[in-house]
Motif scaffolding. Structure first.
Motif, PDB file in Angstrom:
ATOM      1  N   TYR A 173       0.833  -1.211   0.000  1.00 21.82           N
ATOM      2  CA  TYR A 173       0.000   0.000   0.000  1.00 21.82           C
ATOM      3  C   TYR A 173       0.867   1.260   0.000  1.00 21.82           C
ATOM      4  O   TYR A 173       0.590   2.227  -0.721  1.00 21.82           O
ATOM      5  N   TYR A 174       1.909   1.247   0.818  1.00 18.85           N
ATOM      6  CA  TYR A 174       2.791   2.415   0.896  1.00 18.85           C
ATOM      7  C   TYR A 174       3.481   2.679  -0.436  1.00 18.85           C
ATOM      8  O   TYR A 174       3.528   3.818  -0.920  1.00 18.85           O
ATOM      9  N   ALA A 175       4.023   1.628  -1.047  1.00 20.38           N
ATOM     10  CA  ALA A 175       4.732   1.796  -2.321  1.00 20.38           C
ATOM     11  C   ALA A 175       3.785   2.280  -3.414  1.00 20.38           C
ATOM     12  O   ALA A 175       4.138   3.143  -4.230  1.00 20.38           O
ATOM     13  N   TYR A 176       2.566   1.754  -3.426  1.00 20.61           N
ATOM     14  CA  TYR A 176       1.609   2.133  -4.472  1.00 20.61           C
ATOM     15  C   TYR A 176       1.205   3.599  -4.344  1.00 20.61           C
ATOM     16  O   TYR A 176       1.274   4.365  -5.320  1.00 20.61           O
ATOM     17  N   TYR A 177       0.777   4.020  -3.173  1.00 20.09           N
ATOM     18  CA  TYR A 177       0.294   5.387  -3.007  1.00 20.09           C
ATOM     19  C   TYR A 177       1.439   6.395  -3.015  1.00 20.09           C
ATOM     20  O   TYR A 177       1.227   7.570  -3.326  1.00 20.09           O
ATOM     21  N   ARG A 178       2.629   5.962  -2.665  1.00 22.80           N
ATOM     22  CA  ARG A 178       3.768   6.874  -2.800  1.00 22.80           C
ATOM     23  C   ARG A 178       4.006   7.201  -4.270  1.00 22.80           C
ATOM     24  O   ARG A 178       4.277   8.354  -4.636  1.00 22.80           O
ATOM     25  N   ARG A 179       3.891   6.209  -5.150  1.00 27.02           N
ATOM     26  CA  ARG A 179       4.043   6.455  -6.590  1.00 27.02           C
ATOM     27  C   ARG A 179       2.900   7.313  -7.126  1.00 27.02           C
ATOM     28  O   ARG A 179       3.104   8.155  -7.998  1.00 27.02           O
ATOM     29  N   GLN A 180       1.710   7.103  -6.602  1.00 27.90           N
ATOM     30  CA  GLN A 180       0.577   7.834  -7.121  1.00 27.90           C
ATOM     31  C   GLN A 180       0.577   9.296  -6.699  1.00 27.90           C
ATOM     32  O   GLN A 180       0.192  10.169  -7.476  1.00 27.90           O
ATOM     33  N   LEU A 181       1.014   9.561  -5.467  1.00 29.05           N
ATOM     34  CA  LEU A 181       0.925  10.913  -4.926  1.00 29.05           C
ATOM     35  C   LEU A 181       2.184  11.726  -5.112  1.00 29.05           C
ATOM     36  O   LEU A 181       2.166  12.946  -4.903  1.00 29.05           O
ATOM     37  N   THR A 182       3.287  11.091  -5.467  1.00 28.30           N
ATOM     38  CA  THR A 182       4.530  11.832  -5.674  1.00 28.30           C
ATOM     39  C   THR A 182       4.417  12.681  -6.936  1.00 28.30           C
ATOM     40  O   THR A 182       3.949  12.200  -7.964  1.00 28.30           O
ATOM     41  N   PRO A 183       4.819  13.969  -6.886  1.00 23.72           N
ATOM     42  CA  PRO A 183       4.763  14.803  -8.094  1.00 23.72           C
ATOM     43  C   PRO A 183       5.608  14.212  -9.215  1.00 23.72           C
ATOM     44  O   PRO A 183       6.707  13.702  -8.995  1.00 23.72           O
ATOM     45  N   LYS A 184       5.066  14.290 -10.426  1.00 24.29           N
ATOM     46  CA  LYS A 184       5.780  13.745 -11.572  1.00 24.29           C
ATOM     47  C   LYS A 184       6.959  14.621 -11.984  1.00 24.29           C
ATOM     48  O   LYS A 184       7.917  14.133 -12.571  1.00 24.29           O
ATOM     49  N   VAL A 185       6.890  15.921 -11.699  1.00 25.58           N
ATOM     50  CA  VAL A 185       7.958  16.844 -12.060  1.00 25.58           C
ATOM     51  C   VAL A 185       8.983  16.883 -10.934  1.00 25.58           C
ATOM     52  O   VAL A 185       8.630  16.863  -9.748  1.00 25.58           O
ATOM     53  N   ASP A 186      10.243  16.953 -11.311  1.00 24.21           N
ATOM     54  CA  ASP A 186      11.315  17.010 -10.320  1.00 24.21           C
ATOM     55  C   ASP A 186      11.196  18.301  -9.514  1.00 24.21           C
ATOM     56  O   ASP A 186      11.025  19.394 -10.070  1.00 24.21           O
ATOM     57  N   VAL A 187      11.300  18.172  -8.198  1.00 21.61           N
ATOM     58  CA  VAL A 187      11.172  19.337  -7.329  1.00 21.61           C
ATOM     59  C   VAL A 187      12.282  20.343  -7.602  1.00 21.61           C
ATOM     60  O   VAL A 187      12.080  21.564  -7.507  1.00 21.61           O
ATOM     61  N   ARG A 188      13.455  19.866  -7.960  1.00 22.05           N
ATOM     62  CA  ARG A 188      14.568  20.781  -8.244  1.00 22.05           C
ATOM     63  C   ARG A 188      14.263  21.670  -9.444  1.00 22.05           C
ATOM     64  O   ARG A 188      14.636  22.847  -9.469  1.00 22.05           O
ATOM     65  N   VAL A 189      13.580  21.105 -10.423  1.00 12.77           N
ATOM     66  CA  VAL A 189      13.206  21.905 -11.594  1.00 12.77           C
ATOM     67  C   VAL A 189      12.199  22.981 -11.194  1.00 12.77           C
ATOM     68  O   VAL A 189      12.281  24.137 -11.648  1.00 12.77           O
ATOM     69  N   VAL A 190      11.252  22.626 -10.341  1.00  9.57           N
ATOM     70  CA  VAL A 190      10.257  23.595  -9.881  1.00  9.57           C
ATOM     71  C   VAL A 190      10.937  24.738  -9.115  1.00  9.57           C
ATOM     72  O   VAL A 190      10.626  25.925  -9.319  1.00  9.57           O
ATOM     73  N   ILE A 191      11.881  24.390  -8.250  1.00 14.22           N
ATOM     74  CA  ILE A 191      12.589  25.425  -7.482  1.00 14.22           C
ATOM     75  C   ILE A 191      13.387  26.330  -8.411  1.00 14.22           C
ATOM     76  O   ILE A 191      13.404  27.565  -8.257  1.00 14.22           O
ATOM     77  N   LEU A 192      14.062  25.750  -9.397  1.00 10.82           N
ATOM     78  CA  LEU A 192      14.867  26.544 -10.326  1.00 10.82           C
ATOM     79  C   LEU A 192      13.991  27.492 -11.146  1.00 10.82           C
ATOM     80  O   LEU A 192      14.332  28.675 -11.317  1.00 10.82           O
ATOM     81  N   VAL A 193      12.860  26.990 -11.634  1.00  7.84           N
ATOM     82  CA  VAL A 193      11.958  27.849 -12.414  1.00  7.84           C
ATOM     83  C   VAL A 193      11.398  28.972 -11.539  1.00  7.84           C
ATOM     84  O   VAL A 193      11.284  30.130 -11.985  1.00  7.84           O
ATOM     85  N   THR A 194      11.075  28.671 -10.290  1.00 10.24           N
ATOM     86  CA  THR A 194      10.557  29.691  -9.383  1.00 10.24           C
ATOM     87  C   THR A 194      11.592  30.780  -9.124  1.00 10.24           C
ATOM     88  O   THR A 194      11.282  31.977  -9.146  1.00 10.24           O
ATOM     89  N   ILE A 195      12.841  30.374  -8.891  1.00 11.50           N
ATOM     90  CA  ILE A 195      13.902  31.353  -8.643  1.00 11.50           C
ATOM     91  C   ILE A 195      14.134  32.224  -9.875  1.00 11.50           C
ATOM     92  O   ILE A 195      14.318  33.447  -9.772  1.00 11.50           O
ATOM     93  N   CYS A 196      14.103  31.615 -11.051  1.00 12.78           N
ATOM     94  CA  CYS A 196      14.284  32.393 -12.286  1.00 12.78           C
ATOM     95  C   CYS A 196      13.148  33.393 -12.475  1.00 12.78           C
ATOM     96  O   CYS A 196      13.387  34.551 -12.866  1.00 12.78           O
TER      97      CYS A 196
END
Length: 399
Positions: A173-196
């Protein structure tokens, strides 16, 4: 651990539907044992032997209960409704083996998708006997779910682990819902775009403020006259007689003169504070990139300061004195730089880098401010207004 599981299984079996039969059998065994004890109760040896009989039979009865409970328990399965393909095996849904490659899985998915897609489904076609539109739609969703599960390497690894270890329910259950709820976009990319984005907005805001300051200074007669004189000295405003088609109108000449005056004011005036000229090194992105460099410089400067003025007891220079004064005044570097040279020179003459002298100077400034506020007509009108009306009071004047 095994003994505890045995006790739990026995307790579970006692709560099942066949518990009355086992209880009746147990009571029959105990009644038979008591009859035998009553018959042989006269002999001491016989009585002692029959008295120990129930303690000999009891472990066998527990073993029989354990075996019956184990046979009646449902088999542990990894196919849980709500996880992946539910009670169906994703490999069987696509008709492939567990060793199938990505290409084989994609090929099988395309074939089944064309067959069961709601827009392509035709009842009665070969291989679709007995299928309805609703059942085909459900199968199409199941095929799509199986493909989404097996096309990704990480998800497929988790699914294979679930098939191989069906007893680890919570881990699945943990492995399944972790895959489902984890954002598909890399968090580092989101942070970089926000800073830019913040850096772009920051630079644009500073540039707008700087242009507003220049536009205002162009209208100030003091700076405009000085800029005009400099332009005349440089020969930028000397009007030449133009003839023919190249002759410009008065409006074009006036616009060119305004642009010349504006450029001179922009180049000659040094604006400090919030309206200063924007610099790329001051935006957030550059500050983050250059932070290791700034940190290294600060550590080196701090070590040098401690060594020179704390250990070696050197005398402060003018730059160090002004730095201490700025720290006492709690001013930023840009605010302190906006002060004129006479003010900074007066700070050095009063020796404000000495803590006692600065405290005396601060008290004098506070007293001067109090006197100024008491004698200033504008401050008097402000205090009168606060006393009579106040900021949160509504008045109706019959004028």
């Amino acid at each position: 651990m095994l003994f505890r599981r045995f006790l739990m299984l026995q307790a579970a079996c006692d709560r099942t539907a066949w518990a009355p039969e086992l209880a009746a059998a147990a009571r029959g065994t105990e009644m038979a044992a008591s009859t035998e004890r009553s018959r042989g109760g006269g002999g001491g040896d016989g009585g002692g032997g029959f008295a120990g009989c129930p303690r000999t039979v009891k472990p066998w009865r527990r073993l029989a209960v354990l075996l019956f409970c184990l046979s009646s328990l449902p088999a542990v399965t990894a196919l849980v409704e709500g996880l992946y393909c539910g009670t169906e095996v994703c490999y069987d849904v696509l008709g492939v083996t567990r060793e199938a490659s990505k290409a084989e899985i994609a090929r099988a998915y395309r074939q089944l998708a064309r067959r069961y897609h709601p827009d392509r489904f035709r009842a009665g076609e070969p291989g679709l006997e007995g299928e309805t539109q609703e059942s085909a739609h459900k199968k199409f969703l199941l095929v799509a779910t199986a493909y989404e599960t097996l096309k990704d390497e990480d998800t497929r690894r988790d699914y294979d682990y679930m098939l191989d270890h069906p007893e680890e329910y919570y881990q699945h259950y943990y492995a399944y819902y972790r895959r489902q709820l984890t954002p598909k976009v890399d968090v580092r990319v989101v942070i970089l775009v926000t800073i830019c984005a913040i850096s772009i907005f920051q630079y644009y805001s500073w540039h707008s403020s700087y242009n507003e300051a220049i536009n205002y200074l162009v209208t100030v007669p003091k700076y405009r006259i000085q800029a005009t004189e400099i332009a005349k000295q440089q020969g930028l405003l000397n009007r030449t007689k133009e003839k023919g088609k190249n002759r410009r109108s008065k409006e074009e000449i006036r616009e060119q003169e305004e642009e010349v005056i504006r450029d001179i004011i922009k180049n000659k005036i040094d604006i400090k504070g919030g309206y200063q000229k924007p610099n790329l090194s001051d935006i957030l992105l550059c500050q983050i990139v250059l932070s290791p460099y700034y940190l290294t410089n600060y550590v080196a400067w701090y070590v040098s300061w401690v060594y020179r003025f704390t250990i070696c007891r050197e005398e402060y220079g003018d730059e160090e004195k002004l730095y201490i004064i700025r720290r006492y005044m709690k001013m930023s570097q840009s605010q302190f730089d906006s002060l004129d040279e006479n003010s900074r020179q007066s700070f050095l003459e009063k020796q404000l880098w000495i803590k006692e002298n600065y405290e005396v100077y601060r008290k004098e400034q506070e007293e001067e401010m109090k006197v100024k506020m008491a004698t200033d007509p504008r401050m008097k009108r402000y205090r009168r207004w606060m006393k009579n009306e106040g900021p949160g009071r509504l008045t109706f004047i019959d004028d």
